[in-house]
Design a protein around this motif. Structure first.
Motif, PDB file in Angstrom:
ATOM      1  N   ALA A  17       0.795  -1.205   0.000  1.00  0.00           N
ATOM      2  CA  ALA A  17      -0.139   0.148  -0.017  1.00  0.00           C
ATOM      3  C   ALA A  17       0.942   1.152  -0.107  1.00  0.00           C
ATOM      4  O   ALA A  17       0.213   2.347  -0.383  1.00  0.00           O
ATOM      5  N   GLY A  18       1.824   1.115   0.574  1.00  0.00           N
ATOM      6  CA  GLY A  18       2.663   2.140   0.694  1.00  0.00           C
ATOM      7  C   GLY A  18       4.037   1.939   1.383  1.00  0.00           C
ATOM      8  O   GLY A  18       4.096   0.913   1.988  1.00  0.00           O
ATOM      9  N   GLY A  19       5.113   2.862   1.614  1.00  0.00           N
ATOM     10  CA  GLY A  19       6.182   2.886   2.388  1.00  0.00           C
ATOM     11  C   GLY A  19       6.947   3.739   2.505  1.00  0.00           C
ATOM     12  O   GLY A  19       7.035   4.907   1.746  1.00  0.00           O
ATOM     13  N   ILE A  20       8.169   3.614   3.426  1.00  0.00           N
ATOM     14  CA  ILE A  20       9.100   4.757   3.626  1.00  0.00           C
ATOM     15  C   ILE A  20      10.531   4.295   3.640  1.00  0.00           C
ATOM     16  O   ILE A  20      10.660   3.149   4.152  1.00  0.00           O
ATOM     17  N   LEU A  21      11.520   4.823   2.835  1.00  0.00           N
ATOM     18  CA  LEU A  21      12.577   4.213   2.213  1.00  0.00           C
ATOM     19  C   LEU A  21      13.401   5.192   3.290  1.00  0.00           C
ATOM     20  O   LEU A  21      13.620   6.306   3.372  1.00  0.00           O
TER      21      LEU A  21
END
Length: 195
Positions: A114-118
């Protein structure tokens, strides 16, 4: 991703000194950047989010994972009209991930990302490189859940590098380079576990 030869220790030293990597114009390679001001996501009671997002969180439609599909998160972050994440930078992120420095904090809806942070983790600092979403609220849920994780593991710095209206809704604020360097030095003395 294929394995390239980058000096990972040198790259981590750059981040530990307050710099971050970005691609220049297409085909022009990478360069180190710093700025007179730095955007941070608060890890204290200044962190906030819209009330409507609390309803989404209460529904428990999403689950979180760390680096379940690191490459998909990098691709998601790079997949926009204007991006600083070049193929060379993708390869560097992969090497940093393989060495245990770079992680993706992911939000899933069932089997769909659904989404993410790197981000890059050094001591008690989480240096956010980019974020994305594929399903509405995916990146917002990622932000809330990531802050909860960083707080629980006693991180003291969540570096967003640059702010925007989206991050300001979560309480993002600007500090001077001098204050950032002071906080970063403190964070580097911490031995926090992100995993």
């Amino acid at each position: 991703m294929t394995r390239n030869q980058y000096d990972i220790e040198e790259i981590i030293r750059g981040y530990a000194q307050g710099y971050f990597l970005m691609a220049n114009e297409p085909g022009a390679g990478l360069a180190w950047y710093s700025s007179r001001e730095r955007a941070l996501i608060p890890l204290d009671n200044r962190f906030r989010y819209p009330r409507s997002l609390q309803r989404v969180l209460n529904q428990e439609r999403f689950t979180t994972a760390i680096s379940r599909d690191f490459c998909a998160v990098v691709e998601g972050c790079a997949n926009r009209e204007t991006t600083w994440i070049s193929d060379e930078l993708k390869a560097i992120y992969w090497e940093l991930h393989q060495a245990g420095w770079a992680h993706s904090f992911e939000v899933w809806q069932g089997d769909e990302l659904a989404g993410g942070i790197l981000g890059i983790v050094i001591g008690g600092a989480f240096i956010g490189e980019s974020m994305f979403y594929r399903i509405p609220d995916g990146s917002k849920v990622a932000m809330v859940k990531l802050v909860e994780r960083l707080r629980a593991r006693q991180f003291i710095l969540f570096d967003a590098q640059m702010t925007n209206p989206h991050l300001e809704r979560f309480g993002a604020f600007i500090i001077s380079q001098r204050d950032y360097q002071r906080l970063l030095r403190q964070a580097l003395q911490c031995n926090c576990s992100f995993l």
